[in-house]
Design an enzyme around this catalytic site. Structure first.
Site, PDB file in Angstrom:
ATOM      1  CB  SER A   1      -0.889  -0.001   1.255  1.00 25.12           C
ATOM      2  OG  SER A   1      -1.555   1.233   1.425  1.00 25.12           O
TER       3      SER A   1
ATOM      4  CE1 TYR B   1      -4.535  -1.904   4.953  1.00 22.14           C
ATOM      5  CE2 TYR B   1      -3.396   0.173   4.517  1.00 22.14           C
ATOM      6  CZ  TYR B   1      -4.058  -0.957   4.062  1.00 22.14           C
ATOM      7  OH  TYR B   1      -4.231  -1.143   2.716  1.00 22.14           O
TER       8      TYR B   1
END
Length: 574
Positions: free
Chosen positions: A436, A449
């Protein structure tokens, strides 16, 4: 062993296996003998009649009285004599190095080619093909091959090569073998190495020269090229040229050096057997089907692709993209119904499987079942992931554990299990890990995350370094904001307003998962290590490399509810 006469030369021929089985004839190269095939012959002899022979001037075979009798015409006559002795209408021919050079000549030679069911070659291009490549290939590719072939010019000189083989060359050969992962053993290099090498110099002196009048041959015999991708003597440019004029051509790759039959005997033996069985009328193995070179083939036709988190979002879009390009896709997801919907929606062959990537035992069973039912995957996309949003002090231990279990351990399980299968198969592959923008852009809103995705990117870099020598690529895909349901499915802690704001933001961004899927396919095709996706992904990746301090400064601008933090920030009772 038995003796066969060919002109003024007596050839030593060695046979194993049942003569009633299909015959595979193995021809060695320079400066080897039939013993270079020992490991492969042992693996083939239970299913095939395996025949080997020492070529003229090598091993136990005799040398011609006239050094001019090392031409391809004389070598072809030796091959005919061996075929006559075998006594079968046709055989499967396999050649390495100069044995492969002979094979390329044989499949184009009238009369001889009709006695060959198939030809498998590696480590040695045909003389006619090489001449055509030198005349017509790109200058850069030709220059690269000529640099690798420096020794051929040296072998043309008188006396000095013979002297070198009596002094320094045996040691140099042994070091070269070790660099290719080959340990010398009894029989290879042969005790007759000095004599064999001196005799074999005439292969180069009598066959390498001006053949400009020859056209590229028209080859009707099925040909399998085993491309040893670390072969220091044959360049990729020349390898890419070899299929010209071959009507039925298979190009298979193995991450090995020049003596692949010594360093990877099980892989080479399997490739030979699969090709022989198919050209005898049997079904083609998946990897053999994928290696067929023909017009109109789609980019990933006959490739097996495994995708986790395929029930929605990026996983679903990626499954569609691979299927549209001819792949067989395994759609895996924690939601069995969502996986089934994706599989039903795909063009071509697809399968749906339920699996929790965070569960090590389930992933063990999943990987084992995939291999048993469908084969070793060519491409694995570790896409499954979850998000927890909120401040660090709002994250519970369970929030951290679940995020790490799915986002990091799920990728670790997928990499570990399927990479092991790819390495054992020996034909390469590709692993894609979905990271990401958060992997390199810190945020006050996504501590768990971001930590998990940063770990995925580093894992991908480490794994890429380790698996490069195995022919397995690893790519980390780092999307920015993508219009998926990840915000809807995420867990939000500390501030109830975060969910609505995140969903609105991703919806307004308008970047569809199909565009991420296109980047994934391109990363596999080009073997890209890190792929930042969309504008914010690319800007964030560039800024993280140019000015990490600026990225840390931007992280402070993330809006986190201080009230929520203060509610959770209570004194600890010690």
């Amino acid at each position: 062993m038995r003796w066969i006469e060919s002109g003024d030369v007596r050839l030593a021929v060695f046979e194993e296996g049942d003569p009633d089985d299909p015959t595979i004839l193995l021809i060695h190269g320079y400066p080897d003998t039939h013993r270079v095939w020992d490991e492969v012959a042992e693996l083939l002899r239970d299913r095939f009649h395996v025949v080997r022979y020492d070529v003229r001037g090598a091993g136990d075979s005799g040398a011609p009285r006239d050094n001019g009798h090392y031409t391809l015409d004389h070598l072809a006559a030796d091959l005919v004599a061996v075929l006559d002795a075998i006594g079968k209408p046709a055989v499967h021919l396999v050649g390495h190095d100069w044995g492969s050079v002979q094979g390329w000549d044989a499949v184009a030679r009238p009369g001889l080619r009709d006695r060959l069911i198939s030809f498998t070659g590696f480590g040695g291009p045909g003389v006619a093909q090489t001449t055509s490549f030198v005349r017509r290939g790109r200058r850069r590719d030709v220059a690269g091959q000529l640099a690798r072939s420096w020794y051929i010019g040296a072998f043309q000189t008188p006396y000095l090569p013979e002297l070198a083989w009596r002094t320094v060359m045996p040691g140099l050969l042994e070091r070269t073998l070790r660099l290719d992962g080959v340990q010398p053993r009894p029989g290879h290099p042969a005790p007759t190495l000095e004599k064999d090498a001196a005799n074999g110099l005439w292969l180069y002196r009598r066959n390498i020269g001006d053949r400009t009048g020859e056209a590229e041959p028209d080859i009707g015999v099925p040909v399998q090229l085993i491309d040893a991708t670390r072969d220091r003597f044959v360049s990729p440019g020349l390898v890419a040229w070899l299929g010209r004029g071959v009507r039925r051509f298979w190009h298979r790759r193995i991450a090995a050096g020049h003596w692949a039959q010594r360093s990877h005997p099980a892989v080479v033996a399997r490739m030979i057997a699969e090709f022989a069985e198919h050209t005898d009328g049997g079904p083609a193995a998946r990897s053999l089907r994928a290696a067929l070179v023909e017009e109109g083939r789609r980019a990933f036709q006959d490739r097996l692709v495994v995708i986790t988190g395929a029930g929605s979002g990026i996983g679903r879009a990626t499954a569609r993209a691979f299927a549209a390009h001819g792949a067989e896709v395994v759609c895996a997801d924690l939601d069995a119904e969502a996986a089934a919907r994706t599989a039903e929606d795909l063009a071509g062959t697809a399968h749906a499987v339920r699996v929790d990537v965070a569960d090590a035992a389930q992933m063990e069973d999943f990987a084992r079942n995939i291999q048993t039912e469908y084969g070793v995957p060519d491409i694995v996309v570790n896409n499954a992931g979850i998000a927890v949003s909120g401040g660090f002090l709002d994250h519970s231990v369970d929030d951290w554990r679940r995020t790490i279990d799915v986002n990091l351990w799920g990728v670790v399980h997928g990499c570990r299990l399927f990479a092991a299968q790819m390495v054992e198969r020996g034909e390469g592959g590709h692993i894609v890990n979905i990271a990401s923008l958060a992997a390199f852009a810190p945020s006050r809103l996504l501590p768990a995350y971001s930590t998990s995705k940063a770990a995925v990117k580093m894992l991908s870099d480490c794994l890429r370094a380790e698996l490069a020598g195995k022919g397995i690529g690893v790519s980390a895909i780092c999307p920015g904001f993508v219009s998926t349901r990840i915000a809807h499915n995420a867990t939000f802690v500390g501030d109830d307003d975060l969910r609505e704001a995140a969903e609105r933001g991703l919806e307004r961004r308008g970047y569809p998962p199909e565009r991420v899927a296109a980047h994934i396919l391109r990363a596999v095709h080009r073997d890209q290590p890190v792929v930042p996706v969309n504008a914010e992904g690319k800007i964030g990746y560039a800024l993280s490399r140019i000015s990490p301090g600026a990225m840390r400064g931007l992280a402070r601008l993330s809006g986190v509810s201080e009230r929520a933090v203060s509610r959770r920030n209570k004194p600890i009772d010690r």
